[in-house]
Design a protein around this motif. Structure first.
Motif, PDB file in Angstrom:
ATOM      1  N   VAL A   1      32.671   6.978 -60.767  1.00  0.00           N
ATOM      2  CA  VAL A   1      32.235   7.833 -59.698  1.00  0.00           C
ATOM      3  C   VAL A   1      31.049   7.843 -59.040  1.00  0.00           C
ATOM      4  CG1 VAL A   1      31.809  10.310 -59.444  1.00  0.00           C
ATOM      5  CG2 VAL A   1      33.732   9.612 -60.983  1.00  0.00           C
ATOM      6  N   ILE A   2      29.809   7.356 -59.732  1.00  0.00           N
ATOM      7  CA  ILE A   2      28.759   7.124 -59.076  1.00  0.00           C
ATOM      8  C   ILE A   2      28.728   5.799 -58.013  1.00  0.00           C
ATOM      9  CG2 ILE A   2      26.333   6.133 -59.489  1.00  0.00           C
ATOM     10  CD1 ILE A   2      26.408   7.794 -62.168  1.00  0.00           C
ATOM     11  N   GLY A   3      29.363   4.973 -58.551  1.00  0.00           N
ATOM     12  CA  GLY A   3      29.653   3.566 -57.573  1.00  0.00           C
ATOM     13  C   GLY A   3      30.583   3.877 -56.310  1.00  0.00           C
ATOM     14  N   LEU A   4      31.467   4.997 -56.717  1.00  0.00           N
ATOM     15  CA  LEU A   4      32.460   5.334 -55.416  1.00  0.00           C
ATOM     16  C   LEU A   4      31.571   6.170 -54.415  1.00  0.00           C
ATOM     17  CD1 LEU A   4      35.212   5.570 -54.121  1.00  0.00           C
ATOM     18  CD2 LEU A   4      35.487   7.550 -55.225  1.00  0.00           C
ATOM     19  N   VAL A   5      30.667   6.893 -55.165  1.00  0.00           N
ATOM     20  CA  VAL A   5      29.929   8.046 -54.137  1.00  0.00           C
ATOM     21  C   VAL A   5      28.775   7.140 -53.556  1.00  0.00           C
ATOM     22  CG1 VAL A   5      28.153   9.886 -54.340  1.00  0.00           C
ATOM     23  CG2 VAL A   5      30.210  10.147 -55.438  1.00  0.00           C
ATOM     24  N   GLY A   6      28.147   6.276 -54.227  1.00  0.00           N
ATOM     25  CA  GLY A   6      27.259   5.165 -53.631  1.00  0.00           C
ATOM     26  C   GLY A   6      27.975   4.601 -52.552  1.00  0.00           C
ATOM     27  N   PHE A   7      29.256   3.839 -52.590  1.00  0.00           N
ATOM     28  CA  PHE A   7      30.108   3.201 -51.834  1.00  0.00           C
ATOM     29  C   PHE A   7      30.095   4.187 -50.378  1.00  0.00           C
ATOM     30  CE2 PHE A   7      33.853   1.932 -49.800  1.00  0.00           C
ATOM     31  CZ  PHE A   7      33.534   0.679 -49.272  1.00  0.00           C
ATOM     32  N   VAL A   8      30.547   5.204 -50.409  1.00  0.00           N
ATOM     33  CA  VAL A   8      30.856   6.111 -49.487  1.00  0.00           C
ATOM     34  C   VAL A   8      29.501   6.580 -48.705  1.00  0.00           C
ATOM     35  CG1 VAL A   8      31.702   8.627 -48.803  1.00  0.00           C
ATOM     36  CG2 VAL A   8      32.969   7.265 -50.336  1.00  0.00           C
ATOM     37  N   VAL A   9      28.446   6.798 -49.251  1.00  0.00           N
ATOM     38  CA  VAL A   9      27.094   7.108 -48.691  1.00  0.00           C
ATOM     39  C   VAL A   9      26.863   5.714 -47.955  1.00  0.00           C
ATOM     40  CG1 VAL A   9      24.715   7.418 -49.158  1.00  0.00           C
ATOM     41  CG2 VAL A   9      26.666   8.776 -50.215  1.00  0.00           C
ATOM     42  N   GLY A  10      26.665   4.732 -48.600  1.00  0.00           N
ATOM     43  CA  GLY A  10      26.395   3.512 -48.106  1.00  0.00           C
ATOM     44  C   GLY A  10      27.185   3.036 -46.802  1.00  0.00           C
ATOM     45  N   VAL A  11      28.246   3.157 -46.735  1.00  0.00           N
ATOM     46  CA  VAL A  11      29.212   3.080 -45.594  1.00  0.00           C
ATOM     47  C   VAL A  11      28.837   4.359 -44.333  1.00  0.00           C
ATOM     48  CG1 VAL A  11      31.509   3.305 -44.824  1.00  0.00           C
ATOM     49  CG2 VAL A  11      31.227   2.061 -46.524  1.00  0.00           C
ATOM     50  N   PHE A  12      28.574   5.362 -44.806  1.00  0.00           N
ATOM     51  CA  PHE A  12      28.189   6.297 -43.775  1.00  0.00           C
ATOM     52  C   PHE A  12      26.942   5.928 -43.249  1.00  0.00           C
ATOM     53  CE2 PHE A  12      25.958  10.294 -42.547  1.00  0.00           C
ATOM     54  CZ  PHE A  12      26.726  10.522 -41.608  1.00  0.00           C
ATOM     55  N   ILE A  13      25.916   5.557 -44.128  1.00  0.00           N
ATOM     56  CA  ILE A  13      24.697   5.140 -43.570  1.00  0.00           C
ATOM     57  C   ILE A  13      24.768   3.975 -42.865  1.00  0.00           C
ATOM     58  CG2 ILE A  13      22.407   4.351 -44.148  1.00  0.00           C
ATOM     59  CD1 ILE A  13      22.602   6.375 -46.567  1.00  0.00           C
ATOM     60  N   GLY A  14      25.398   2.741 -43.094  1.00  0.00           N
ATOM     61  CA  GLY A  14      25.506   1.706 -42.555  1.00  0.00           C
ATOM     62  C   GLY A  14      26.281   1.639 -41.284  1.00  0.00           C
ATOM     63  N   LEU A  15      27.450   2.488 -41.141  1.00  0.00           N
ATOM     64  CA  LEU A  15      28.290   2.371 -39.953  1.00  0.00           C
ATOM     65  C   LEU A  15      27.681   3.633 -38.851  1.00  0.00           C
ATOM     66  CD1 LEU A  15      30.715   1.372 -38.664  1.00  0.00           C
ATOM     67  CD2 LEU A  15      31.980   3.335 -39.697  1.00  0.00           C
ATOM     68  N   VAL A  16      27.563   4.664 -39.316  1.00  0.00           N
ATOM     69  CA  VAL A  16      27.426   5.936 -38.560  1.00  0.00           C
ATOM     70  C   VAL A  16      25.823   5.879 -38.107  1.00  0.00           C
ATOM     71  CG1 VAL A  16      27.262   8.357 -38.151  1.00  0.00           C
ATOM     72  CG2 VAL A  16      29.124   7.302 -39.111  1.00  0.00           C
ATOM     73  N   VAL A  17      24.982   5.769 -39.066  1.00  0.00           N
ATOM     74  CA  VAL A  17      23.623   6.001 -38.596  1.00  0.00           C
ATOM     75  C   VAL A  17      23.140   4.710 -38.262  1.00  0.00           C
ATOM     76  CG1 VAL A  17      21.138   6.324 -39.734  1.00  0.00           C
ATOM     77  CG2 VAL A  17      23.124   7.809 -40.559  1.00  0.00           C
ATOM     78  N   LEU A  18      23.136   3.444 -38.733  1.00  0.00           N
ATOM     79  CA  LEU A  18      22.753   2.188 -38.346  1.00  0.00           C
ATOM     80  C   LEU A  18      23.461   1.733 -37.192  1.00  0.00           C
ATOM     81  CD1 LEU A  18      21.728   0.508 -41.588  1.00  0.00           C
ATOM     82  CD2 LEU A  18      20.137   1.602 -40.124  1.00  0.00           C
ATOM     83  N   GLY A  19      24.737   1.417 -37.323  1.00  0.00           N
ATOM     84  CA  GLY A  19      25.698   1.032 -36.270  1.00  0.00           C
ATOM     85  C   GLY A  19      25.876   1.699 -34.916  1.00  0.00           C
ATOM     86  N   TRP A  20      26.070   2.870 -35.086  1.00  0.00           N
ATOM     87  CA  TRP A  20      26.226   3.869 -33.965  1.00  0.00           C
ATOM     88  C   TRP A  20      25.140   4.591 -33.377  1.00  0.00           C
ATOM     89  CZ3 TRP A  20      31.352   6.439 -36.246  1.00  0.00           C
ATOM     90  CH2 TRP A  20      32.345   5.467 -36.221  1.00  0.00           C
ATOM     91  N   TRP A  21      24.137   4.754 -34.199  1.00  0.00           N
ATOM     92  CA  TRP A  21      22.962   5.547 -33.597  1.00  0.00           C
ATOM     93  C   TRP A  21      21.496   4.706 -33.506  1.00  0.00           C
ATOM     94  CZ3 TRP A  21      18.584   7.375 -36.337  1.00  0.00           C
ATOM     95  CH2 TRP A  21      17.815   8.353 -35.586  1.00  0.00           C
ATOM     96  N   LEU A  22      21.463   4.179 -34.734  1.00  0.00           N
ATOM     97  CA  LEU A  22      20.042   3.307 -34.586  1.00  0.00           C
ATOM     98  C   LEU A  22      20.034   1.909 -33.771  1.00  0.00           C
ATOM     99  CD1 LEU A  22      17.239   3.698 -35.350  1.00  0.00           C
ATOM    100  CD2 LEU A  22      17.577   2.511 -37.569  1.00  0.00           C
ATOM    101  N   TRP A  23      21.185   1.093 -34.112  1.00  0.00           N
ATOM    102  CA  TRP A  23      21.223  -0.151 -33.379  1.00  0.00           C
ATOM    103  C   TRP A  23      22.675  -0.584 -32.956  1.00  0.00           C
ATOM    104  CZ3 TRP A  23      18.991  -1.223 -38.585  1.00  0.00           C
ATOM    105  CH2 TRP A  23      17.535  -1.220 -38.580  1.00  0.00           C
ATOM    106  N   PRO A  24      23.056   0.300 -31.854  1.00  0.00           N
ATOM    107  CA  PRO A  24      24.182   0.005 -31.297  1.00  0.00           C
ATOM    108  C   PRO A  24      24.597  -1.277 -30.716  1.00  0.00           C
ATOM    109  CG  PRO A  24      23.224   1.478 -30.052  1.00  0.00           C
ATOM    110  CD  PRO A  24      22.377   1.397 -31.324  1.00  0.00           C
ATOM    111  N   VAL A  25      25.697  -1.937 -30.834  1.00  0.00           N
ATOM    112  CA  VAL A  25      25.967  -2.993 -30.053  1.00  0.00           C
ATOM    113  C   VAL A  25      26.260  -2.762 -28.707  1.00  0.00           C
ATOM    114  CG1 VAL A  25      27.644  -4.980 -29.683  1.00  0.00           C
ATOM    115  CG2 VAL A  25      27.143  -4.051 -32.097  1.00  0.00           C
ATOM    116  N   LYS A  26      25.529  -3.504 -27.823  1.00  0.00           N
ATOM    117  CA  LYS A  26      25.459  -3.346 -26.367  1.00  0.00           C
ATOM    118  C   LYS A  26      26.179  -4.646 -25.746  1.00  0.00           C
ATOM    119  CE  LYS A  26      21.874  -0.224 -26.231  1.00  0.00           C
ATOM    120  NZ  LYS A  26      20.255   0.190 -25.837  1.00  0.00           N
TER     121      LYS A  26
END
Length: 105
Positions: free
Chosen positions: A13-38
């Motif tokens: 469960v800890i691994g699954l929660v960590g994976f979901v949080v990591g995907v959220f941070i990586g995709l939404v925060v880093l990929g779409w907000w902080l460093w979006p592809v232009k």
């Protein structure tokens, strides 16, 4: 609340929660907000087929106004992998273009 604490004691469960949080941070925060592809400075060879035809039609129109063969060859070579197919489509269906201008090009 105790049931949630019991679930967090399980490594899966800890691994699954960590994976979901990591995907959220990586995709939404880093990929779409902080460093979006232009995408910038893409050439005509990256266009879809219908836009390559539009590009070549504009090159033909430009050639009728300014008949510079070197510039025409440069524009033709920019869509090189599909040049024969696009040019054949324009010759078969000139639409509003003058067929003599297409042949001159």
């Amino acid at each position: 609340m105790d049931a949630m604490r019991e679930q967090f004691n399980k490594p899966a469960v800890i691994g699954l929660v960590g994976f979901v949080v990591g995907v959220f941070i990586g995709l939404v925060v880093l990929g779409w907000w902080l460093w979006p592809v232009k995408w910038v400075d893409a050439g005509p060879e990256h266009l879809r087929a219908e836009f390559k035809e539009i590009y070549l039609r504009m090159a033909i129109d430009s050639y009728t106004v300014n008949p510079d063969p070197a510039f025409a060859w440069q524009r033709m070579n920019e869509i090189e992998p599909d040049l024969d197919l696009v040019l054949a489509n324009i010759i078969d269906n000139p639409q509003s273009q003058n067929p003599e201008a297409v042949q001159a090009f």
